[in-house]
Scaffold this motif. Structure first.
Motif, PDB file in Angstrom:
ATOM      1  N   PHE A 141       0.747  -1.145   0.130  1.00 15.54           N
ATOM      2  CA  PHE A 141       0.096  -0.028  -0.002  1.00 15.54           C
ATOM      3  C   PHE A 141       1.078   1.127   0.132  1.00 15.54           C
ATOM      4  CE2 PHE A 141      -2.101   3.356   2.348  1.00 15.54           C
ATOM      5  CZ  PHE A 141      -3.281   3.608   1.686  1.00 15.54           C
ATOM      6  N   LEU A 142       1.832   1.245   0.886  1.00 20.67           N
ATOM      7  CA  LEU A 142       2.785   2.285   0.960  1.00 20.67           C
ATOM      8  C   LEU A 142       3.749   2.648  -0.499  1.00 20.67           C
ATOM      9  CD1 LEU A 142       3.938   2.206   4.548  1.00 20.67           C
ATOM     10  CD2 LEU A 142       2.338   3.819   3.699  1.00 20.67           C
ATOM     11  N   LYS A 143       3.807   1.490  -1.037  1.00 21.29           N
ATOM     12  CA  LYS A 143       4.552   1.634  -2.321  1.00 21.29           C
ATOM     13  C   LYS A 143       4.029   2.058  -3.441  1.00 21.29           C
ATOM     14  CE  LYS A 143       7.335  -1.340  -5.441  1.00 21.29           C
ATOM     15  NZ  LYS A 143       7.942  -2.707  -5.711  1.00 21.29           N
ATOM     16  N   LYS A 144       2.731   1.650  -3.254  1.00 21.24           N
ATOM     17  CA  LYS A 144       1.622   2.015  -4.292  1.00 21.24           C
ATOM     18  C   LYS A 144       1.392   3.629  -4.214  1.00 21.24           C
ATOM     19  CE  LYS A 144      -2.710   0.870  -6.621  1.00 21.24           C
ATOM     20  NZ  LYS A 144      -3.770  -0.101  -6.719  1.00 21.24           N
ATOM     21  N   ARG A 145       1.190   3.987  -2.932  1.00 15.66           N
ATOM     22  CA  ARG A 145       0.972   5.404  -2.911  1.00 15.66           C
ATOM     23  C   ARG A 145       1.978   6.360  -2.957  1.00 15.66           C
ATOM     24  NH1 ARG A 145      -1.047   7.410   3.220  1.00 15.66           N
ATOM     25  NH2 ARG A 145      -2.129   9.257   2.539  1.00 15.66           N
TER      26      ARG A 145
END
Length: 48
Positions: free
Chosen positions: A42-46
């Motif tokens: 999730f953090l990588k995509k954000r």
């Protein structure tokens, strides 16, 4: 804990180690790992 040796002189030998399984620990570990992976994705995509 049980230790059993199965086999013979002419075939493969296997050693089985059996004990009771601590299911709550295994399930908790799986949940923590899955949550970590999901948070990382999730953090990588954000960031993109």
């Amino acid at each position: 804990m049980d230790v059993n040796i199965i086999g013979g002189a002419d075939g493969p030998t296997a050693v089985y180690i059996g004990s009771s399984i601590n299911w709550p620990l295994i399930i908790g570990t799986i949940i923590v790992i899955a949550a970590g992976i999901l948070a990382f994705l999730f953090l990588k995509k954000r960031k993109k």
